[in-house]
Design a protein around this motif. Structure first.
Motif, mmCIF file in Angstrom:
data_model
loop_
_atom_site.group_PDB
_atom_site.id
_atom_site.type_symbol
_atom_site.label_atom_id
_atom_site.label_comp_id
_atom_site.label_asym_id
_atom_site.label_seq_id
_atom_site.Cartn_x
_atom_site.Cartn_y
_atom_site.Cartn_z
ATOM 1 N N VAL A 21 4.225 5.255 -12.733
ATOM 2 C CA VAL A 21 4.127 3.751 -13.784
ATOM 3 C C VAL A 21 4.367 2.321 -13.852
ATOM 4 O O VAL A 21 4.276 1.657 -13.481
ATOM 5 N N ASP A 22 6.735 2.846 -13.847
ATOM 6 C CA ASP A 22 7.500 1.510 -13.370
ATOM 7 C C ASP A 22 6.504 0.856 -12.196
ATOM 8 O O ASP A 22 6.717 -0.877 -12.236
ATOM 9 N N ILE A 23 6.890 1.608 -11.379
ATOM 10 C CA ILE A 23 6.109 1.142 -9.702
ATOM 11 C C ILE A 23 4.710 0.201 -9.433
ATOM 12 O O ILE A 23 4.592 -1.138 -8.870
ATOM 13 N N VAL A 25 5.266 -3.402 -11.624
ATOM 14 C CA VAL A 25 6.104 -3.978 -10.686
ATOM 15 C C VAL A 25 5.247 -4.825 -9.493
ATOM 16 O O VAL A 25 4.773 -6.442 -9.299
ATOM 17 N N ILE A 26 4.349 -3.669 -9.069
ATOM 18 C CA ILE A 26 3.028 -4.069 -7.791
ATOM 19 C C ILE A 26 2.561 -5.560 -8.462
ATOM 20 O O ILE A 26 2.512 -6.206 -8.031
ATOM 21 N N SER A 27 2.002 -4.637 -9.447
ATOM 22 C CA SER A 27 0.896 -5.625 -10.810
ATOM 23 C C SER A 27 1.576 -6.544 -10.864
ATOM 24 O O SER A 27 1.082 -8.057 -10.615
ATOM 25 N N GLY A 28 2.499 -7.569 -11.228
ATOM 26 C CA GLY A 28 3.253 -8.927 -11.615
ATOM 27 C C GLY A 28 3.451 -8.951 -9.843
ATOM 28 O O GLY A 28 3.221 -10.641 -10.284
ATOM 29 N N PHE A 29 4.082 -8.894 -8.992
ATOM 30 C CA PHE A 29 3.991 -9.555 -7.963
ATOM 31 C C PHE A 29 2.667 -9.679 -7.832
ATOM 32 O O PHE A 29 2.691 -10.972 -6.865
ATOM 33 N N LEU A 30 1.617 -8.691 -7.529
ATOM 34 C CA LEU A 30 0.614 -9.717 -7.153
ATOM 35 C C LEU A 30 -0.390 -10.760 -8.104
ATOM 36 O O LEU A 30 -1.245 -12.094 -7.054
ATOM 37 N N GLN A 67 0.983 -0.674 -0.057
ATOM 38 C CA GLN A 67 -0.142 0.381 0.036
ATOM 39 C C GLN A 67 0.952 1.483 -0.401
ATOM 40 O O GLN A 67 0.820 2.374 -0.747
ATOM 41 N N CYS A 68 2.041 1.197 0.964
ATOM 42 C CA CYS A 68 2.822 2.811 0.591
ATOM 43 C C CYS A 68 3.823 2.511 -0.605
ATOM 44 O O CYS A 68 4.065 3.614 -0.624
ATOM 45 N N LEU A 69 3.365 1.125 -1.287
ATOM 46 C CA LEU A 69 4.193 1.568 -2.385
ATOM 47 C C LEU A 69 3.368 1.808 -3.501
ATOM 48 O O LEU A 69 3.390 2.908 -4.667
ATOM 49 N N ARG A 70 1.980 1.824 -3.740
ATOM 50 C CA ARG A 70 1.354 1.903 -4.983
ATOM 51 C C ARG A 70 1.117 4.135 -4.624
ATOM 52 O O ARG A 70 0.760 4.911 -5.211
ATOM 53 N N GLY A 71 1.082 4.390 -3.058
ATOM 54 C CA GLY A 71 0.837 5.780 -2.243
ATOM 55 C C GLY A 71 2.449 6.003 -3.147
ATOM 56 O O GLY A 71 1.383 7.401 -3.701
ATOM 57 N N ILE A 72 2.828 6.224 -3.013
ATOM 58 C CA ILE A 72 4.456 6.328 -3.483
ATOM 59 C C ILE A 72 3.980 6.218 -5.109
ATOM 60 O O ILE A 72 4.357 7.605 -5.801
ATOM 61 N N ALA A 73 3.380 5.363 -5.914
ATOM 62 C CA ALA A 73 3.641 5.480 -7.117
ATOM 63 C C ALA A 73 2.550 6.537 -7.330
ATOM 64 O O ALA A 73 2.902 7.429 -8.374
ATOM 65 N N ILE A 74 1.411 6.530 -7.026
ATOM 66 C CA ILE A 74 0.269 7.386 -7.149
ATOM 67 C C ILE A 74 0.711 9.345 -7.175
ATOM 68 O O ILE A 74 0.481 9.519 -8.036
ATOM 69 N N ILE A 75 1.535 9.309 -5.881
ATOM 70 C CA ILE A 75 2.089 10.733 -6.117
ATOM 71 C C ILE A 75 2.817 10.792 -7.190
ATOM 72 O O ILE A 75 2.965 11.915 -7.711
ATOM 73 N N LEU A 76 4.394 10.198 -7.380
ATOM 74 C CA LEU A 76 4.893 10.828 -8.378
ATOM 75 C C LEU A 76 3.581 10.984 -9.299
ATOM 76 O O LEU A 76 4.127 11.892 -10.832
ATOM 77 N N VAL A 77 2.517 10.071 -9.864
ATOM 78 C CA VAL A 77 1.963 10.119 -11.286
ATOM 79 C C VAL A 77 1.825 11.425 -11.090
ATOM 80 O O VAL A 77 1.677 12.327 -12.159
ATOM 81 N N PHE A 78 0.441 11.767 -10.150
ATOM 82 C CA PHE A 78 0.174 12.735 -9.910
ATOM 83 C C PHE A 78 1.524 13.821 -10.033
ATOM 84 O O PHE A 78 0.929 15.346 -10.469
ATOM 85 N N ILE A 79 1.449 14.081 -9.661
ATOM 86 C CA ILE A 79 2.849 15.282 -9.504
ATOM 87 C C ILE A 79 3.506 15.714 -11.186
ATOM 88 O O ILE A 79 3.349 17.230 -11.440
ATOM 89 N N PHE A 80 3.672 13.894 -11.612
ATOM 90 C CA PHE A 80 4.482 14.632 -12.940
ATOM 91 C C PHE A 80 2.902 15.597 -13.877
ATOM 92 O O PHE A 80 3.386 16.191 -15.054
#
Length: 133
Positions: free
Chosen positions: A33-35, A38-43, A6-19
């Protein structure tokens, strides 16, 4: 769900949003998006390895994914094509037409790779600049 994911998803959302808010200032938002990938592949791998996987289960797994994702995907493509055609006019239609056709056949990434070859160069610059790896 695990809190670290969930923390990684939050970081990814913030990165994309700021971009998307200021792409000229924060140019590395694509890493979010890359994060997500990776999360999707792991799950997905975690879901697939939990059960005894037979070909029938494998096909059902992907059928359920396609049944869930593709109807909304195609609906959004149709809506976006109509909106672009109605509101943006002919000056953007030529480029959008190429991407719309690629989207219909699920090969948009190939078109993007063909149109701009600097994605991996940017990633390698970041890795070299920050001594990652």
């Amino acid at each position: 769900m695990r809190e670290d994911i969930q923390c990684l998803r939050g970081i990814a959302i913030i990165l994309v949003f700021i971009f998307h808010l200021c792409p000229n200032v924060f140019m590395n938002g694509f890493l979010g998006v890359d994060i997500f990938f990776v999360i999707s592949g792991f799950l997905m791998a975690q879901n697939l390895t939990r059960t005894d996987l037979r070909m029938r289960d494998f096909m059902r797994f992907y059928y359920k994914r396609f049944r869930r994702i593709l109807p909304l995907y195609y609906l959004m493509i149709i809506i976006i094509v109509i909106m672009v055609h109605l509101y943006l006019g002919d000056y953007l239609w030529e480029n959008n037409n190429r991407y719309s056709i690629a989207s219909l056949f699920l090969v948009t990434n190939q078109l993007v790779i063909h149109d701009q070859n600097d994605y991996f160069r940017e990633v390698s610059f970041i890795i070299a600049h920050f001594n990652i790896g």
